[in-house]
Design an enzyme around this catalytic site. Structure first.
Site, PDB file in Angstrom:
ATOM      1  N   SER A  46      14.360 100.879  24.650  1.00 37.01           N
ATOM      2  CA  SER A  46      14.265  99.702  23.778  1.00 37.01           C
ATOM      3  C   SER A  46      14.416  98.397  24.557  1.00 37.01           C
ATOM      4  CB  SER A  46      15.387  99.803  22.738  1.00 37.01           C
ATOM      5  OG  SER A  46      15.705  98.539  22.204  1.00 37.01           O
ATOM      6  N   GLY A  47      13.531  97.462  24.281  1.00 39.99           N
ATOM      7  CA  GLY A  47      13.646  96.141  24.910  1.00 39.99           C
ATOM      8  C   GLY A  47      14.889  95.412  24.438  1.00 39.99           C
ATOM      9  N   LEU A  48      15.176  95.549  23.148  1.00 44.67           N
ATOM     10  CA  LEU A  48      16.389  94.926  22.604  1.00 44.67           C
ATOM     11  C   LEU A  48      17.622  95.471  23.322  1.00 44.67           C
ATOM     12  CD1 LEU A  48      17.920  93.224  20.456  1.00 44.67           C
ATOM     13  CD2 LEU A  48      17.877  95.250  18.986  1.00 44.67           C
ATOM     14  N   ASP A  58      16.533  89.153  23.906  1.00 42.79           N
ATOM     15  CA  ASP A  58      15.329  89.986  23.852  1.00 42.79           C
ATOM     16  C   ASP A  58      14.081  89.106  23.780  1.00 42.79           C
ATOM     17  OD1 ASP A  58      13.590  92.121  23.606  1.00 42.79           O
ATOM     18  OD2 ASP A  58      14.047  92.472  21.486  1.00 42.79           O
ATOM     19  N   ASP A  85       9.476 100.326  25.835  1.00 42.03           N
ATOM     20  CA  ASP A  85       9.113  99.164  25.032  1.00 42.03           C
ATOM     21  C   ASP A  85       8.620  98.099  26.016  1.00 42.03           C
ATOM     22  OD1 ASP A  85       9.015  96.905  23.498  1.00 42.03           O
ATOM     23  OD2 ASP A  85      11.073  97.033  22.756  1.00 42.03           O
ATOM     24  N   ASP A  87       7.026  95.326  25.432  1.00 37.88           N
ATOM     25  CA  ASP A  87       6.843  93.992  24.836  1.00 37.88           C
ATOM     26  C   ASP A  87       5.357  93.602  24.848  1.00 37.88           C
ATOM     27  OD1 ASP A  87       9.521  93.896  24.261  1.00 37.88           O
ATOM     28  OD2 ASP A  87      10.063  92.708  26.015  1.00 37.88           O
ATOM     29  N   GLU A 114       3.083  95.159  22.235  1.00 37.36           N
ATOM     30  CA  GLU A 114       2.979  94.512  20.923  1.00 37.36           C
ATOM     31  C   GLU A 114       2.067  93.297  20.982  1.00 37.36           C
ATOM     32  OE1 GLU A 114       7.314  94.156  20.981  1.00 37.36           O
ATOM     33  OE2 GLU A 114       7.115  92.050  20.412  1.00 37.36           O
ATOM     34  N   LYS A 120       7.893  87.010  24.189  1.00 41.92           N
ATOM     35  CA  LYS A 120       8.037  87.450  22.792  1.00 41.92           C
ATOM     36  C   LYS A 120       9.435  87.162  22.267  1.00 41.92           C
ATOM     37  CE  LYS A 120      10.486  90.661  22.092  1.00 41.92           C
ATOM     38  NZ  LYS A 120      10.176  92.058  21.851  1.00 41.92           N
ATOM     39  N   ASN A 122      12.407  88.926  19.405  1.00 42.39           N
ATOM     40  CA  ASN A 122      12.682  90.159  18.675  1.00 42.39           C
ATOM     41  C   ASN A 122      12.145  90.061  17.251  1.00 42.39           C
ATOM     42  OD1 ASN A 122      14.640  91.899  16.809  1.00 42.39           O
ATOM     43  ND2 ASN A 122      14.469  92.858  18.803  1.00 42.39           N
ATOM     44  N   SER A 123      11.606  91.178  16.756  1.00 42.18           N
ATOM     45  CA  SER A 123      10.911  91.196  15.464  1.00 42.18           C
ATOM     46  C   SER A 123      11.854  91.092  14.269  1.00 42.18           C
ATOM     47  CB  SER A 123      10.107  92.489  15.348  1.00 42.18           C
ATOM     48  OG  SER A 123       9.189  92.566  16.402  1.00 42.18           O
ATOM     49  N   ARG A 158       1.369  98.156  19.219  1.00 44.66           N
ATOM     50  CA  ARG A 158       2.289  97.794  18.138  1.00 44.66           C
ATOM     51  C   ARG A 158       1.762  96.573  17.406  1.00 44.66           C
ATOM     52  NH1 ARG A 158       8.653  96.702  19.172  1.00 44.66           N
ATOM     53  NH2 ARG A 158       9.004  94.963  17.731  1.00 44.66           N
ATOM     54  N   HIS A 189       5.116  97.849  12.403  1.00 44.25           N
ATOM     55  CA  HIS A 189       6.512  97.444  12.234  1.00 44.25           C
ATOM     56  C   HIS A 189       6.691  96.613  10.961  1.00 44.25           C
ATOM     57  CE1 HIS A 189      10.559  97.327  13.322  1.00 44.25           C
ATOM     58  NE2 HIS A 189      10.572  96.430  14.295  1.00 44.25           N
TER      59      HIS A 189
END
Ligand code: SPV
Ligand code: MG
Length: 290
Positions: A46-48, A58, A85, A87, A114, A120, A122-123, A158, A189
């Site tokens: 996970s990037g987060l 992130d 991930d 990104d 994504e 980027k 975080n979503s 993504r 997502h």
């Protein structure tokens, strides 16, 4: 049998099989090993979580080569496939495909890109999200698929249409373009607390490619709903990070306040630390080689 397959082939199978499969977040060598020992068949890098464990945001504050170092440790301590991930791919098509090459060299089985703008965000945050141009992102996917050496290396596209507030039609248009560009799977997502957006997408998408989901916010949806709607892969995306944050906060607070180490019941033994590090393996080798 898949038991002796390459990790890329294993990840391909997880994604392309008809069964709903699960991968679990890890963010360093230790957590990756813990995920594998728990029984999971794959790991979400996970990037987060990787950025958070480094103590940064992130939004691509950690460089892609710094993340490669983390991933190298994760791959070293595991045999199950790792999906990175990735990104936005840290730049244009050329930066993204170079990342693919370096991931292949380090035994990472796949990457998720994504359709946002570098850097980027975080979503799950509240800020505005800017989406990539559809053509440009499709070409980025195509460049990466053309460049990979192992035919089983997995690239997941993504789609952030729901995250950016652009809705179902935009999501379908984008995912169809990414499918035509040759991507292996779609990650759709949503940050809603219910399954409605994802469900609408899955119905309209109609299994054109395998679909990956990240049910962080709609975690109350029963897992059988995912199965019923032919989700291919569910990612438990950040729960080891959140588990260790809470455990470390509690432990630090308790030791700070009490000024002793008595009654700490939520920590692993030193013996367990050694086991996870495979101290014993070195002792055996010492006898042979020292
Ligand atoms: C991650 O785990 O870094 C993800 C999922 O990309 S999310 O945090 O929901 O954006
Ligand atoms: Mg991420």
């Amino acid at each position: 049998s898949l038991l002796f397959s390459k990790r890329t082939t294993k990840l391909k199978h997880l994604i392309q099989s008809k069964e709903l499969e699960f991968i679990m977040e890890a963010h360093n060598g230790l957590s990756a090993l813990i995920v594998q020992e728990a029984g999971f068949k794959g790991i979400w890098a996970s990037g987060l979580s990787m950025s958070a464990q480094l103590g940064v945001r992130d939004c691509n504050e950690a460089s892609w080569t710094q993340l490669l170092e983390v991933l190298e440790f994760m791959a070293e301590r595991t045999t199950i496939p790792i999906l990175m991930d990735g990104d936005t791919g840290f730049g244009n098509y050329n930066n993204a495909r170079r990342l693919v090459r370096k991931l292949e060299e380090r035994g990472i089985a796949g990457v998720c890109f994504e359709d946002k703008i570098f850097p980027k965000r975080n979503s799950l945050g509240d800020g505005a999200q800017e989406l990539a141009n559809i053509q440009e992102f499709s070409n980025k996917i195509k460049a990466c698929k053309d460049y990979q050496r192992d035919k089983d290396f997995q690239i997941v596209a993504r789609c952030e249409s729901f995250i950016a507030g652009w809705g179902l039609e935009n999501a379908l248009e984008r995912c169809e373009a990414y499918r035509k560009a040759g991507v292996d799977a779609i990650l759709i997502h949503s940050k809603k607390s219910d399954f409605t957006e994802i469900e609408q997408f899955l119905k309209a998408w109609n299994n054109r490619l395998p679909v990956v989901i990240v049910p962080t916010n709609y975690y109350k949806t029963p897992t059988d709903e995912f199965r019923k709607h032919n989700v291919s892969l569910a990612i438990w995306a950040n729960h080891n990070l959140r588990a260790c944050i809470k455990a470390m906060q509690d432990t630090s607070k308790q030791i700070f306040e009490r000024q002793n180490l008595i009654g700490l019941d939520n920590i692993a033994s030193v013996k367990e630390v050694f086991r996870l590090q495979n101290e014993q393996g070195l002792e055996e080798d010492d006898k042979k080689y020292l």
